[in-house]
Each structure stands twice: as C-alpha cells, then as structure tokens.
Design an enzyme around this catalytic site. Structure first.
Site, PDB file in Angstrom:
ATOM      1  N   ALA A 132      40.018  49.849  70.766  1.00 19.89           N
ATOM      2  CA  ALA A 132      41.171  50.620  71.228  1.00 19.89           C
ATOM      3  C   ALA A 132      42.164  50.863  70.097  1.00 19.89           C
ATOM      4  CB  ALA A 132      41.865  49.896  72.386  1.00 19.89           C
ATOM      5  N   LEU A 134      43.527  48.249  68.345  1.00 21.20           N
ATOM      6  CA  LEU A 134      44.428  47.098  68.244  1.00 21.20           C
ATOM      7  C   LEU A 134      43.816  45.988  67.384  1.00 21.20           C
ATOM      8  CD1 LEU A 134      45.802  47.038  71.902  1.00 21.20           C
ATOM      9  CD2 LEU A 134      46.703  48.198  69.885  1.00 21.20           C
ATOM     10  N   SER A 136      40.744  44.322  67.248  1.00 24.69           N
ATOM     11  CA  SER A 136      40.020  43.155  67.749  1.00 24.69           C
ATOM     12  C   SER A 136      39.165  42.560  66.626  1.00 24.69           C
ATOM     13  CB  SER A 136      39.143  43.533  68.945  1.00 24.69           C
ATOM     14  OG  SER A 136      38.123  44.435  68.575  1.00 24.69           O
ATOM     15  N   ASP A 181      45.252  45.586  58.967  1.00 27.43           N
ATOM     16  CA  ASP A 181      44.874  44.888  60.202  1.00 27.43           C
ATOM     17  C   ASP A 181      44.826  43.376  59.996  1.00 27.43           C
ATOM     18  OD1 ASP A 181      44.479  47.501  60.773  1.00 27.43           O
ATOM     19  OD2 ASP A 181      42.329  47.343  61.185  1.00 27.43           O
TER      20      ASP A 181
HETATM   21  P1  ADP Z   1      38.909  47.398  66.809  1.00 25.92           P
HETATM   22  O1  ADP Z   1      39.713  48.638  66.597  1.00 25.92           O
HETATM   23  O2  ADP Z   1      39.185  46.794  68.149  1.00 25.92           O
HETATM   24  O3  ADP Z   1      39.032  46.441  65.679  1.00 25.92           O
HETATM   25  P2  ADP Z   1      36.267  47.663  65.757  1.00 25.92           P
HETATM   26  O4  ADP Z   1      35.205  48.657  66.059  1.00 25.92           O
HETATM   27  O5  ADP Z   1      36.847  47.620  64.404  1.00 25.92           O
HETATM   28  O6  ADP Z   1      37.398  47.892  66.857  1.00 25.92           O
HETATM   29  O7  ADP Z   1      35.731  46.194  66.061  1.00 25.92           O
HETATM   30  C1  ADP Z   1      35.091  45.908  67.273  1.00 25.92           C
HETATM   31  C2  ADP Z   1      33.968  44.927  67.002  1.00 25.92           C
HETATM   32  O8  ADP Z   1      34.526  43.653  66.650  1.00 25.92           O
HETATM   33  C3  ADP Z   1      33.128  44.656  68.229  1.00 25.92           C
HETATM   34  O9  ADP Z   1      32.087  45.630  68.354  1.00 25.92           O
HETATM   35  C4  ADP Z   1      32.585  43.279  67.927  1.00 25.92           C
HETATM   36  O10 ADP Z   1      31.519  43.343  67.025  1.00 25.92           O
HETATM   37  C5  ADP Z   1      33.753  42.611  67.229  1.00 25.92           C
HETATM   38  N1  ADP Z   1      34.585  41.959  68.257  1.00 25.92           N
HETATM   39  C6  ADP Z   1      35.820  42.303  68.660  1.00 25.92           C
HETATM   40  N2  ADP Z   1      36.241  41.522  69.668  1.00 25.92           N
HETATM   41  C7  ADP Z   1      35.254  40.643  69.926  1.00 25.92           C
HETATM   42  C8  ADP Z   1      35.093  39.587  70.860  1.00 25.92           C
HETATM   43  N3  ADP Z   1      36.027  39.298  71.773  1.00 25.92           N
HETATM   44  N4  ADP Z   1      33.937  38.892  70.828  1.00 25.92           N
HETATM   45  C9  ADP Z   1      32.977  39.187  69.923  1.00 25.92           C
HETATM   46  N5  ADP Z   1      33.069  40.171  69.013  1.00 25.92           N
HETATM   47  C10 ADP Z   1      34.192  40.908  69.013  1.00 25.92           C
HETATM   48 MG    MG Z   2      38.664  46.965  63.657  1.00 23.22          MG
END
Ligand code: ADP
Ligand code: MG
Length: 394
Positions: A132, A134, A136, A181
């Site tokens: 999204a 943010l 993650s 980030d």
């Molecule tokens: P964002 O903008 O949220 O950082 P990204 O595409 O950069 O999106 O990262 C998302 C990836 O990070 C997911 O596909 C996964 O591989 C990893 N990830 C994020 N949150 C989790 C979680 N809660 N558990 C496991 N992997 C996660």
């Molecule tokens: Mg990311």
C-alpha cells in the site's frame, strides 16, 4: 497452523512462535511502517524528505539457535508459511519463497558488511498493510536487523541499520528502493516528523503536536504501470539537470537548483522536463519552508504545503489518478483536516492527511463513506500517530 485472526500482531508472533517451537521466544522486537508527509519524488533528486514512522509495525518473536545447529527457521504468520534452511552460507534467493528473501537478505547484508548474523528461530506478524506504500518490506527488514544485532550482542547505529536494510532490498531481494523507508522505520520518533537529507544522510526531527492524527487513506487502487512511469520521471529530472548545467555549472542534481535560478532558466527546458523539474524544485522549496512552520507548531500553514504538494504531483509531475484526487478533495471538505495529499510514488495507493485527533474518527468514517459514494470503491482508512523506530521490546 491455526491462526487467530483478531489477535494483535505482537501476540500473534509470540503465540505462533510458542506453538511452532514448543518454547517461549527469548526476545521480541518491533519495527514500524512509515508514511511521507512532504518531499515527494525528491529522494532521487538528492533532496529532503519528511517521513514519520507510524504505529503499525512488524512484530518479530525470536530465539537463537543452539550452538552447532546452523538450521534457521522463519515463520511468516501472515502468510501461514514457514521455511527452514542452512544459513552457512546464506542460501541463494532462488531457493527461498519471495517473502523470506527480505529477512534472509538482511542477514546476507550483515555478513557482507563483516557483521555477525547469528542463526535464529523466528515468527513474525505485521499490521502494516502490504503493497500500500507504507513500507511493509522495510518494517520486516528493520525488525530482522534489530533481531540480528540483539543476538550478536552488538549496537549498530540506526542509520547504519537502515543502510543494511536498503542493501538487502537492493542487492539481495533485487528491488531498487531509496533509503527513506528503512531510515524512517529505524529512526522514527514519537510525535515527530523526520527531516532527511537524501544526499548527506544528515537528519533531524521536527515536532508534531500530539493533538494531531496522521490519517492514511488507501484508495484500494493498485496500478502496474508504476515502474516505467517512475523511470521516465527520473529520466526527465536527469535531462533537466543536464540541460540546466549549461547555465548553472557544477549542479549535480535538481537539489542544487534554487527556485530563483530555475525561474530564470526554465525556458531552456522542453515542456516535459520543465514540468517535472518545476515540481521537484518547488517541492524542495516547500520542504524548506515547512521547517520553521513545524518548529513554530503552525500546522495550518504546513497543511497548506501538503495541499500544494498534491496539486503539483497532479498537474506538474502527473502521478495522480482520479481516485487519489477524489480522496484528497473529500478530505479537505471535512472538519478537522489541515492538509491532504497523495503519498508515495502515485498512480494508486494512499493519501496522507493531517487531522485534529479528536475529529479523526468521524473524519475517517466520513472520508470512507463519501469516497465510496463517489468512486464505488471501498477505502481502507488508518488513524496513525508518529511513532518511535525499530526496537527491542522484550
Ligand atoms: P510495501 O510498499 O508494503 O513495502 P513491497 O512490495 O515493497 O510493499 O513489499 C511487500 C513484500 O514484503 C511482501 O510481498 C513480502 O514479501 C514482504 N512482507 C511485507 N510484510 C510482510 C509480512 N507481514 N510477512 C511476511 N512478509 C512480508
Ligand atoms: Mg517496500
């Protein structure tokens, strides 16, 4: 694996660890997601950004693996998946599921830097929404960074930790992200925005009154064109620097071009680089003007700069979409809203809003309702607070 869905990620991580490994975790860390309040599309122009860590985090429960047993196990509770592997040496990423590349990449970056990366049993869960905007991914990286430094008995400065996370994401996972980030997740400060110089990596914090909420509204739109659109914008900025350097020798990035100098030489640029560069130069000017406003607690004026940022991203940088425009416009009609703008790369994702805390609840409900009426889409709205960065909690 049984997952109890209404648990907080903290309890989820600890409980799943206990179920899976038959013992309590030795430690618990958390690392927050982040949102950028001002300074958008300026990081790759060597500019200044103003993110905050938010109170949505990845929680990681972990214990060291016994001496002599090199087998690491990671449990991604949110994916209901786990992986075990021998970490001497760190496995190739092609032998790992996508989600495991982030934590393993951090261990890889530690070892690349000559730091110990002890083997662990780990379970983690997060309430940072994925994909999204943010961050993650950075929150996962910083959680594992703090876990590794804990097990190694070392103390790594937060900025160095952020750089290790960025290296993991750039060179192991293979995603070309900047430093913002991981920086925000590592260095966050409760009730403060962070001001980061993306060139020197110098940073400081600026106060945010505690009667304010940072409300993040997800349009639920995800666009796939973002990589090529991002690359063409980077290219336009580089073109602008190349052309302007004939008039302004020595400039290395748009960060080196003042608004006054840009106004003088803008007519040397073709239309597209001119529009893109004007956004960047004006946005950097907005960030500079925001600093004294935040120091004085003038949120009204700071909110206006956020609104101007949105208009500039829409009209000059052209990274908005009707849904983001609608979300920002609706927000500004609602009581308690100081400023609203799209945040992140654009073409989908979230808006960020500064809202009087006591009105944040009604604001959020009404924002989602009106957005649905206008676009026929369901919005996810998160009421957040600027928060401390990644840390060991237990
Ligand atoms: P964002 O903008 O949220 O950082 P990204 O595409 O950069 O999106 O990262 C998302 C990836 O990070 C997911 O596909 C996964 O591989 C990893 N990830 C994020 N949150 C989790 C979680 N809660 N558990 C496991 N992997 C996660
Ligand atoms: Mg990311």
């Amino acid at each position: 694996m049984d997952i109890i869905l209404d648990m907080y990620p903290k309890d989820l991580a600890a409980n799943v660890f206990h179920d899976r490994f038959g013992q309590s975790p030795k430690h618990l860390v958390l690392a927050p997601g982040r949102v950028n309040l001002l300074g958008e599309h300026v990081d790759y122009n060597d500019g200044w950004v103003m993110p905050a860590a938010i109170d949505r985090s990845t929680w990681l429960a972990f214990s060291p693996v016994e001496e002599g047993d090199g087998l690491a196990t990671l449990v991604a509770v949110d994916f209901a998946e786990q992986v075990s592997f021998n970490s001497e040496p760190i496995p190739a990423k092609t032998n790992l599921p996508e989600w495991a590349r982030y934590p393993v990449g951090v261990a890889w970056a530690f070892r690349q830097a000559g730091l110990p990366a002890p083997v662990m049993l780990a379970a983690y869960a997060s309430d940072v929404p994925r994909g999204a905007g943010l961050s993650s991914s950075a929150s996962v990286e910083m959680a594992f960074g703090v876990a590794l430094q804990t097990l190694a008995g070392q103390s790594i400065p937060a900025m160095q930790m952020a750089l290790l996370g960025q290296k993991a994401e750039n060179d192991y996972v293979g995603v070309n992200c900047g430093i913002m980030d991981q920086f925000a997740s590592a260095c966050g400060l409760r009730d403060h925005l962070l001001l980061l110089d993306c060139r020197s990596l110098a940073w400081r914090s600026l106060p945010l009154p505690d009667n304010l909420a940072i409300v993040i509204a997800d349009t639920s739109v995800r666009r796939k064109l973002t990589v090529s659109a991002y690359n063409t914008r980077r290219q336009a900025c580089e073109d602008a620097v190349r052309i302007l350097s004939a008039e302004l020798p020595g400039i290395r990035a748009l960060r080196d071009v003042s608004l006054e100098a840009f106004n003088r030489f803008e007519d040397k640029l073709p239309g597209e680089p001119a529009r893109r560069a004007r956004h960047v130069v004006e946005e950097l000017d907005r960030v500079q003007r925001a600093i004294p406003l935040l120091e004085q607690g003038d949120i009204q004026q700071f909110g206006r700069l956020m609104n101007e940022c949105h208009a500039s991203l829409r009209d000059l940088y052209e990274v908005s979409i009707p849904e983001l425009d609608a979300m920002a416009e609706i927000a500004r009609e609602l009581p308690g809203c100081y400023g609203a703008r799209l945040t992140g790369a654009g073409f989908g994702g979230c808006t960020v809003n500064l809202v009087a805390r006591e009105q944040a609840e009604t604001f959020s409900v009404e924002l989602a309702r009106r957005y649905q009426v206008r676009t026929n889409l369901a919005a996810e709205v998160y009421i957040c607070r600027a928060s401390d960065g990644a840390r060991l909690v237990d």
